[in-house]
Design a protein around this motif. Structure first.
Motif, mmCIF file in Angstrom:
data_model
loop_
_atom_site.group_PDB
_atom_site.id
_atom_site.type_symbol
_atom_site.label_atom_id
_atom_site.label_comp_id
_atom_site.label_asym_id
_atom_site.label_seq_id
_atom_site.Cartn_x
_atom_site.Cartn_y
_atom_site.Cartn_z
ATOM 1 N N PHE A 196 -10.117 -3.354 -2.112
ATOM 2 C CA PHE A 196 -8.741 -3.816 -2.250
ATOM 3 C C PHE A 196 -8.544 -4.994 -1.305
ATOM 4 O O PHE A 196 -8.850 -4.885 -0.122
ATOM 5 N N VAL A 197 -8.073 -6.108 -1.861
ATOM 6 C CA VAL A 197 -7.756 -7.248 -1.006
ATOM 7 C C VAL A 197 -6.277 -7.147 -0.643
ATOM 8 O O VAL A 197 -5.414 -7.100 -1.528
ATOM 9 N N ILE A 198 -6.009 -7.068 0.653
ATOM 10 C CA ILE A 198 -4.642 -6.893 1.144
ATOM 11 C C ILE A 198 -4.214 -8.193 1.831
ATOM 12 O O ILE A 198 -4.962 -8.709 2.660
ATOM 13 N N LEU B 212 0.838 -1.201 0.000
ATOM 14 C CA LEU B 212 0.000 0.000 0.000
ATOM 15 C C LEU B 212 0.871 1.249 0.000
ATOM 16 O O LEU B 212 1.911 1.276 0.654
ATOM 17 N N PRO B 213 0.448 2.288 -0.730
ATOM 18 C CA PRO B 213 1.203 3.541 -0.678
ATOM 19 C C PRO B 213 1.156 4.116 0.741
ATOM 20 O O PRO B 213 0.202 3.874 1.486
ATOM 21 N N HIS B 214 2.167 4.868 1.077
ATOM 22 C CA HIS B 214 2.249 5.377 2.443
ATOM 23 C C HIS B 214 1.113 6.366 2.750
ATOM 24 O O HIS B 214 0.746 7.173 1.909
ATOM 25 N N THR C 62 -7.027 -8.550 4.740
ATOM 26 C CA THR C 62 -8.032 -7.503 4.945
ATOM 27 C C THR C 62 -8.640 -7.108 3.611
ATOM 28 O O THR C 62 -7.957 -7.119 2.583
ATOM 29 N N ILE C 63 -9.911 -6.791 3.650
ATOM 30 C CA ILE C 63 -10.531 -6.195 2.474
ATOM 31 C C ILE C 63 -10.817 -4.734 2.793
ATOM 32 O O ILE C 63 -11.577 -4.426 3.718
ATOM 33 N N VAL C 64 -10.145 -3.853 2.075
ATOM 34 C CA VAL C 64 -10.364 -2.422 2.266
ATOM 35 C C VAL C 64 -11.500 -1.998 1.347
ATOM 36 O O VAL C 64 -11.453 -2.216 0.139
ATOM 37 N N ASN C 65 -12.513 -1.433 1.942
ATOM 38 C CA ASN C 65 -13.698 -1.036 1.206
ATOM 39 C C ASN C 65 -13.739 0.494 1.134
ATOM 40 O O ASN C 65 -13.826 1.168 2.143
ATOM 41 N N VAL C 66 -13.637 1.005 -0.094
ATOM 42 C CA VAL C 66 -13.724 2.452 -0.291
ATOM 43 C C VAL C 66 -15.201 2.820 -0.380
ATOM 44 O O VAL C 66 -15.913 2.304 -1.235
ATOM 45 N N TRP C 67 -15.650 3.691 0.505
ATOM 46 C CA TRP C 67 -17.088 3.963 0.512
ATOM 47 C C TRP C 67 -17.395 5.361 1.046
ATOM 48 O O TRP C 67 -16.498 6.102 1.458
#
Lengths: 149, 205
Positions: free
Chosen positions: B155-157, B41-43, B66-71
């Motif tokens: 995003f799946v991390i 991930l970018p800083h 983790t799944i990051v959900n943009v919302w």
């Protein structure tokens, strides 16, 4: 029926396209930077409303990208640096001028190849149609007639 | 004998064109090549949406898939997917929200943090809350760094904090079963040591 109202409406609709969708207030002290900003927002493509540049689009992402272009220019970045910055995030897609890669190479090569192939085809095709010696042809025909007798 | 190939050429070209255009029917024009997949991930240093004194950095994702959900509350599709995400989170899937607000113009701030928090609490109360926590992307800079085009996006991390998938659009049962779920299970199955081994192999290539 009077068609004038329809005509007026049509003219009004058509002219409204030309009005830029968004107006930002970014202050530039350097006219060169201002020109660079206008050029960049024309050249960069909105990833949300595809087929609109970011100058034209009112999507939030286009807003943010314009703000970013402005900030980067104010920081003294060159136009190419701004384009690279956006490409690093949104890919080659974000710039309206595609780079020549193995995949995009065909955009330029295919028309040339097609023209070349067509030319070769025409040239090859023409050769058998070259006029033969009439006398030889007649002699052969005579021979055939002889045989038939 | 000589005429055969000439007849076939246009037919072949036509067939190729049909195949090409037919594929186009099913391609998603919004699916761009993500630039972050395969990278860490970018800083960022961003506050928690509810407790702004807590600051998160990408370190927070290490150790868990983790799944990051943009919302955002203004996004209709996000509201639609919330119940399903909540159901998944009850099954143990870890969701972290990357929240950004539309009306909160960073240059001409019009919306107070209080108001944003109230709206978020209301919406999560109504549709379910799948999030372990929400990161507040105040200036939407991190979204830009991630190549986010709108909401919802996911995003799946992996356990090492590397982005493995960028999914544009909502997660529903079909998307989970065919696209996100299999990757999630696969990443979840990876232990830390096997991850390191696969990374070493990847670097050797």
């Amino acid at each position: 029926m009077n068609k004038q109202p329809i005509l007026i409406l049509l003219v009004m609709l058509l002219s409204s396209w030309a009005v830029p969708a968004v107006e930002d207030n970014f202050a530039f002290d350097d006219p060169a930077k201002r020109a660079a900003y206008l050029r960049l927002t024309e050249e960069l493509r909105c990833p949300m409303c595809q087929n609109q540049n970011i100058a034209d689009s009112d999507a939030m992402i286009a807003h943010d990208m314009r703000r970013k272009v402005y900030t980067l220019l104010q920081q003294g970045k060159s136009e190419q640096q701004v384009i690279d910055y956006m490409k690093a995030r949104y890919g080659d897609f974000v710039h309206y001028r595609p780079p020549v890669t193995l995949a995009t190479f065909w955009l330029w090569a295919l028309p040339i190849l097609f023209a070349a192939a067509a030319l070769i085809y025409v040239v090859v095709r023409r050769k058998p149609a070259m006029p033969e010696d009439m006398a030889a042809k007649l002699a052969r025909a005579e021979k055939l007639l002889e045989q038939d007798k | 004998m000589k005429k055969m190939p000439l007849v076939i050429i246009p037919l072949v070209l036509f067939a190729l064109l049909v195949v090409f255009l037919f594929q186009g029917l099913f391609s998603d024009p919004r699916a761009l090549d993500s630039q972050v997949v395969g990278k860490p991930l970018p800083h960022f240093e961003l506050p928690d949406l509810m407790q702004p004194q807590t600051i998160y950095t990408p370190e927070v994702f290490k150790g868990d898939v983790t799944i990051v959900n943009v919302w955002g509350v203004w996004c209709v599709t996000c509201a639609v997917e919330l119940p399903y995400l909540t159901q998944l989170s009850q099954q143990g899937v870890k969701f972290v929200g990357l929240y950004f607000d539309q009306d909160l113009d960073p240059d001409f701030g019009t919306k107070t943090l209080d108001r944003v928090q109230t709206e978020v609490t209301q919406m999560l109360g109504r549709y379910g809350n799948p999030y372990s926590f929400n990161i507040f992307d105040v200036y939407r800079d991190t979204s830009l760094d991630l190549g986010v085009t709108g909401a919802p996006e996911h995003f799946v991390i992996d356990k090492q904090g590397i982005v493995r998938m960028h999914h544009i659009g909502d997660i529903n049962e079909r998307v989970w079963a065919s696209k996100v779920g299999p990757l999630y299970d696969q990443l979840q199955a990876q232990t830390f040591s096997s991850l390191k081994a696969s990374q070493a192999g990847g670097e050797g290539e």
